[in-house]
Write a protein that holds these residues in place. Structure first.
Motif, mmCIF file in Angstrom:
data_model
loop_
_atom_site.group_PDB
_atom_site.id
_atom_site.type_symbol
_atom_site.label_atom_id
_atom_site.label_comp_id
_atom_site.label_asym_id
_atom_site.label_seq_id
_atom_site.Cartn_x
_atom_site.Cartn_y
_atom_site.Cartn_z
ATOM 1 N N ILE A 140 51.369 57.835 58.103
ATOM 2 C CA ILE A 140 52.055 58.282 56.887
ATOM 3 C C ILE A 140 51.189 58.006 55.664
ATOM 4 O O ILE A 140 51.038 58.863 54.782
ATOM 5 C CB ILE A 140 53.428 57.603 56.767
ATOM 6 N N VAL A 141 50.589 56.829 55.603
ATOM 7 C CA VAL A 141 49.707 56.498 54.482
ATOM 8 C C VAL A 141 48.548 57.490 54.396
ATOM 9 O O VAL A 141 48.188 57.968 53.318
ATOM 10 C CB VAL A 141 49.176 55.057 54.624
ATOM 11 N N GLY A 142 47.978 57.838 55.549
ATOM 12 C CA GLY A 142 46.841 58.751 55.562
ATOM 13 C C GLY A 142 47.189 60.134 55.056
ATOM 14 O O GLY A 142 46.465 60.700 54.227
ATOM 15 N N ASP A 143 48.301 60.695 55.517
ATOM 16 C CA ASP A 143 48.629 62.078 55.156
ATOM 17 C C ASP A 143 49.304 62.211 53.792
ATOM 18 O O ASP A 143 49.413 63.317 53.271
ATOM 19 C CB ASP A 143 49.508 62.718 56.237
ATOM 20 N N THR A 144 49.761 61.092 53.218
ATOM 21 C CA THR A 144 50.333 61.153 51.871
ATOM 22 C C THR A 144 49.351 60.652 50.816
ATOM 23 O O THR A 144 49.706 60.600 49.626
ATOM 24 C CB THR A 144 51.622 60.312 51.768
ATOM 25 N N GLY A 145 48.140 60.288 51.238
ATOM 26 C CA GLY A 145 47.186 59.741 50.283
ATOM 27 C C GLY A 145 47.706 58.488 49.625
ATOM 28 O O GLY A 145 47.618 58.311 48.421
ATOM 29 N N ARG A 146 48.264 57.609 50.441
ATOM 30 C CA ARG A 146 48.905 56.385 49.975
ATOM 31 C C ARG A 146 50.035 56.702 49.001
ATOM 32 O O ARG A 146 50.181 56.104 47.951
ATOM 33 C CB ARG A 146 47.889 55.435 49.327
ATOM 34 N N PHE A 147 50.852 57.710 49.400
ATOM 35 C CA PHE A 147 52.080 58.109 48.704
ATOM 36 C C PHE A 147 51.809 58.782 47.347
ATOM 37 O O PHE A 147 52.694 58.834 46.497
ATOM 38 C CB PHE A 147 53.025 56.902 48.511
ATOM 39 N N ARG A 148 50.626 59.382 47.195
ATOM 40 C CA ARG A 148 50.276 60.044 45.929
ATOM 41 C C ARG A 148 50.377 61.563 46.015
ATOM 42 O O ARG A 148 50.349 62.238 44.996
ATOM 43 C CB ARG A 148 48.849 59.659 45.512
ATOM 44 N N TYR A 149 50.455 62.140 47.237
ATOM 45 C CA TYR A 149 50.467 63.598 47.379
ATOM 46 C C TYR A 149 51.887 64.152 47.236
ATOM 47 O O TYR A 149 52.872 63.432 47.451
ATOM 48 C CB TYR A 149 49.887 64.002 48.732
ATOM 49 N N PRO A 150 51.999 65.437 46.905
ATOM 50 C CA PRO A 150 53.333 66.036 46.698
ATOM 51 C C PRO A 150 54.221 66.041 47.940
ATOM 52 O O PRO A 150 55.434 66.232 47.809
ATOM 53 C CB PRO A 150 53.004 67.472 46.269
ATOM 54 N N ASN A 151 53.645 65.839 49.131
ATOM 55 C CA ASN A 151 54.463 65.840 50.346
ATOM 56 C C ASN A 151 55.262 64.548 50.509
ATOM 57 O O ASN A 151 56.068 64.423 51.428
ATOM 58 C CB ASN A 151 53.600 66.094 51.584
ATOM 59 N N THR A 152 55.054 63.570 49.634
ATOM 60 C CA THR A 152 55.791 62.305 49.690
ATOM 61 C C THR A 152 57.204 62.519 49.141
ATOM 62 O O THR A 152 57.376 63.008 48.037
ATOM 63 C CB THR A 152 55.079 61.230 48.861
ATOM 64 N N THR A 153 58.207 62.153 49.941
ATOM 65 C CA THR A 153 59.602 62.378 49.555
ATOM 66 C C THR A 153 60.406 61.079 49.653
ATOM 67 O O THR A 153 59.908 60.037 50.114
ATOM 68 C CB THR A 153 60.257 63.427 50.471
ATOM 69 N N GLU A 154 61.673 61.175 49.271
ATOM 70 C CA GLU A 154 62.577 60.033 49.423
ATOM 71 C C GLU A 154 62.644 59.604 50.887
ATOM 72 O O GLU A 154 62.698 58.411 51.188
ATOM 73 C CB GLU A 154 63.968 60.433 48.901
ATOM 74 N N ARG A 155 62.632 60.601 51.783
ATOM 75 C CA ARG A 155 62.665 60.290 53.220
ATOM 76 C C ARG A 155 61.443 59.488 53.627
ATOM 77 O O ARG A 155 61.541 58.533 54.421
ATOM 78 C CB ARG A 155 62.753 61.597 54.028
#
Length: 314
Positions: A154-169
């Motif tokens: 999850i960290v890898g694909d969200t760029g440590r939660f910085r990318y737009p794909n990061t959601t409340e879920r």
């Protein structure tokens, strides 16, 4: 679909889990997280993870070496892989049944069971969602090894939660994963580590990338250049976001030449949709992060021209 996947897994003694070639943290994290969940709750099953090794990511999970015969009557699960051409270890065809779990657009609808969620930040997030169904049905509990893998993915694909794909879920799932006794900090360090050669190539990229109207960035990493810096194409590809934070940038592309003269195309965007462009050049991916491949620098220029046109019209 989640219930069907769980039922299918329970009905097989042998399970072999694949993912895409040149793996990233989500490919390995989802593959490893699912493998650990099955192994640690169904200890009598044979569970294997296969594919090409990526030395820089072996801290997440290492692959198993298995014979061709092992695939007989096995359930094959393929994580984070949009099309069959990108499946690592072609022996997946020797299995009895295939499950596809992915978050890329489902252009290649392979598999006997297909679970695709393009709204998920990562396949690791989807595996946690599968775990929740398992927990509801069977009382399955999360384990430290599975949580560590899924967190890395999850960290890898969200760029440590910085990318737009990061959601409340995403944050809800991660808040559950970090309850397990592993150290996120110990994962961050190797995920972000660069060799001296990589760092020097990164400096070259910052000094030499082209900034084109209307807000398009581009860099060509030729074989000659990669040999000069002693950096592999796979390591060079991970530098795609080197100049991502430059003011005024809308989209960017990194062309990485392989030894066989194939040129990998790494596309990223802050808004304009780019996966359609990738599909025109033997690739695909997400709307804002995609990949393709071309066979000449003339073709690479064609990709760049079309990327500029997309940004003009965005």
């Amino acid at each position: 679909m989640k219930a069907k996947i769980i039922e299918t897994i329970e009905n097989y003694h042998k399970i072999i889990i694949h993912r895409h070639v040149r793996p990233d943290p989500d490919a390995l994290g989802s593959q490893g997280g699912l493998a650990y969940l099955i192994k640690e709750h169904y200890p009598k099953k044979e569970v294997y993870v296969v594919g090409d090794e990526e030395p820089s990511l072996e801290f997440i999970i290492k692959m198993d070496e298995i014979s061709d015969e092992t695939f007989t009557d096995a359930l094959i699960i393929i994580c984070d892989t949009a099309n069959v051409e990108r499946i690592s270890d072609e022996r997946y065809t020797k299995g009895k049944s295939i499950i596809k779990i992915d978050h890329h657009p489902n252009e290649d609808q392979y598999g006997d069971l297909i679970w695709v969620d393009t709204n998920a930040s990562s396949v690791s997030e989807m595996i946690f969602e599968l775990f929740e169904e398992w927990h509801s049905q069977k009382g399955m509990e999360m384990t430290v090894h599975a949580a560590r893998c899924l967190f890395a993915g999850i960290v890898g694909d969200t760029g440590r939660f910085r990318y737009p794909n990061t959601t409340e879920r995403t944050f809800r799932f991660v808040s559950e994963l970090v309850k397990q006794p592993f150290s996120p900090i110990e994962l961050y360090e190797p995920m972000e580590r660069k060799s001296l050669n990589d760092a020097r190539l990164q400096g070259y990229i910052l000094n030499h990338f082209d900034f084109l109207e209307p807000g398009v960035g581009a860099i060509n990493l030729t074989q000659t250049l990669l040999k000069e810096y002693n950096v592999s194409p796979s390591d060079a590809s991970r530098l795609v976001n080197t100049f991502a934070n430059v003011e005024g940038l809308k989209a960017w592309v990194c062309f990485v030449e392989e030894p066989d003269q194939l040129i990998r195309v790494r596309l990223r965007s802050k808004g304009p949709i780019i996966n359609g462009l990738a599909q025109k050049f033997n690739g695909g991916g997400h709307p804002l992060a995609a990949g393709a491949s071309v066979h000449s620098w003339d073709e690479a220029q064609d990709v760049l021209d079309q990327l500029q046109e997309i940004c003009r019209n965005a």
